[in-house]
Design a protein around this motif. Structure first.
Motif, PDB file in Angstrom:
ATOM      1  N   LYS A  73       0.833  -1.198   0.000  1.00  0.00           N
ATOM      2  CA  LYS A  73       0.000   0.000   0.000  1.00  0.00           C
ATOM      3  C   LYS A  73       0.872   1.254   0.000  1.00  0.00           C
ATOM      4  CE  LYS A  73      -4.061   1.989   2.198  1.00  0.00           C
ATOM      5  NZ  LYS A  73      -4.969   1.960   3.345  1.00  0.00           N
ATOM      6  N   ASP A  74       0.563   2.123  -0.930  1.00  0.00           N
ATOM      7  CA  ASP A  74       1.218   3.423  -1.006  1.00  0.00           C
ATOM      8  C   ASP A  74       0.745   4.250   0.199  1.00  0.00           C
ATOM      9  OD1 ASP A  74       1.700   6.161  -1.621  1.00  0.00           O
ATOM     10  OD2 ASP A  74       1.726   5.712  -3.762  1.00  0.00           O
ATOM     11  N   PRO A  75       1.653   4.651   1.097  1.00  0.00           N
ATOM     12  CA  PRO A  75       1.224   5.370   2.308  1.00  0.00           C
ATOM     13  C   PRO A  75       0.709   6.780   2.016  1.00  0.00           C
ATOM     14  CG  PRO A  75       3.621   5.253   2.218  1.00  0.00           C
ATOM     15  CD  PRO A  75       3.124   4.461   1.075  1.00  0.00           C
ATOM     16  N   VAL A  76       0.955   7.299   0.828  1.00  0.00           N
ATOM     17  CA  VAL A  76       0.522   8.665   0.489  1.00  0.00           C
ATOM     18  C   VAL A  76      -0.892   8.663  -0.088  1.00  0.00           C
ATOM     19  CG1 VAL A  76       1.050  10.714  -0.906  1.00  0.00           C
ATOM     20  CG2 VAL A  76       2.899   9.431   0.177  1.00  0.00           C
ATOM     21  N   CYS A  77      -1.107   7.925  -1.165  1.00  0.00           N
ATOM     22  CA  CYS A  77      -2.419   7.956  -1.829  1.00  0.00           C
ATOM     23  C   CYS A  77      -3.262   6.723  -1.539  1.00  0.00           C
ATOM     24  CB  CYS A  77      -2.244   8.135  -3.340  1.00  0.00           C
ATOM     25  SG  CYS A  77      -1.501   6.714  -4.160  1.00  0.00           S
ATOM     26  N   GLY A  78      -2.665   5.710  -0.937  1.00  0.00           N
ATOM     27  CA  GLY A  78      -3.438   4.528  -0.553  1.00  0.00           C
ATOM     28  C   GLY A  78      -3.602   3.496  -1.652  1.00  0.00           C
ATOM     29  N   PHE A 103       5.767   3.087  -3.190  1.00  0.00           N
ATOM     30  CA  PHE A 103       4.927   4.159  -3.735  1.00  0.00           C
ATOM     31  C   PHE A 103       4.534   3.845  -5.167  1.00  0.00           C
ATOM     32  CE2 PHE A 103       7.821   5.836  -0.574  1.00  0.00           C
ATOM     33  CZ  PHE A 103       6.966   6.471   0.311  1.00  0.00           C
ATOM     34  N   CYS A 104       3.386   4.427  -5.551  1.00  0.00           N
ATOM     35  CA  CYS A 104       2.910   4.198  -6.919  1.00  0.00           C
ATOM     36  C   CYS A 104       3.698   5.032  -7.912  1.00  0.00           C
ATOM     37  CB  CYS A 104       1.410   4.496  -7.024  1.00  0.00           C
ATOM     38  SG  CYS A 104       0.999   6.243  -6.861  1.00  0.00           S
ATOM     39  N   SER A 105       4.249   6.158  -7.442  1.00  0.00           N
ATOM     40  CA  SER A 105       5.002   7.039  -8.336  1.00  0.00           C
ATOM     41  C   SER A 105       6.037   7.827  -7.527  1.00  0.00           C
ATOM     42  CB  SER A 105       4.049   8.014  -9.036  1.00  0.00           C
ATOM     43  OG  SER A 105       3.395   8.808  -8.066  1.00  0.00           O
ATOM     44  N   ALA A 149       6.202  10.957  -7.486  1.00  0.00           N
ATOM     45  CA  ALA A 149       5.488  12.104  -6.917  1.00  0.00           C
ATOM     46  C   ALA A 149       5.010  11.786  -5.502  1.00  0.00           C
ATOM     47  CB  ALA A 149       4.311  12.467  -7.817  1.00  0.00           C
ATOM     48  N   CYS A 150       4.495  10.571  -5.320  1.00  0.00           N
ATOM     49  CA  CYS A 150       4.039  10.149  -4.002  1.00  0.00           C
ATOM     50  C   CYS A 150       5.231  10.016  -3.049  1.00  0.00           C
ATOM     51  CB  CYS A 150       3.263   8.837  -4.099  1.00  0.00           C
ATOM     52  SG  CYS A 150       1.548   9.046  -4.597  1.00  0.00           S
ATOM     53  N   ARG A 151       6.332   9.494  -3.566  1.00  0.00           N
ATOM     54  CA  ARG A 151       7.531   9.340  -2.746  1.00  0.00           C
ATOM     55  C   ARG A 151       8.030  10.708  -2.296  1.00  0.00           C
ATOM     56  NH1 ARG A 151      12.718   7.811  -5.900  1.00  0.00           N
ATOM     57  NH2 ARG A 151      12.388  10.001  -6.384  1.00  0.00           N
TER      58      ARG A 151
HETATM   59 ZN   LIG Z   1       0.624   7.037  -4.782  1.00  0.00          ZN
END
Ligand SMILES: [Zn+2]
Length: 95
Positions: free
Chosen positions: A59-64, A84-86, A88-90
């Motif tokens: 699970k991406d902790p930023v966007c879920g 992270f998915c991207s 940007a999220c990182r």
């Molecule tokens: Zn994300």
């Protein structure tokens, strides 16, 4: 008279034989037409869906969003790996 009886006997034996042959031919024809029908490919039972392919989901902790380990953007922080998915999220996560 004997010839007539012979013909009668022959007729009695030949008619079911012809019917049997016709029945067999009918079955062969039915099998042929059924076999010629295109079959839809069946997925093998127990095969995993394509979404789960490519490793464990994290699970991406930023966007879920749940991202596959193979495609995720990884970040090691404090002895823990974050996925992270991207980028940007990182970047949001790191600040
Ligand atoms: Zn994300």
């Amino acid at each position: 008279m004997l010839r007539f009886l012979g013909l009668l006997l022959a007729f009695i034996f030949i008619v079911p034989l012809i019917r049997m042959v016709l029945g067999a031919l009918g079955r062969i024809f039915t099998n042929f037409t059924l076999g010629a029908r295109p079959q839809t490919p069946q997925r093998a039972p127990g095969s995993r869906p394509p979404a789960a392919a490519g490793g464990t989901l994290h699970k991406d902790p930023v966007c879920g969003t749940y991202v596959s380990e193979s495609v995720a953007v990884k970040l090691n922080a404090g002895g823990q790996t974050h996925y992270f998915c991207s980028t940007a999220c990182r970047d949001k996560f790191t600040g």
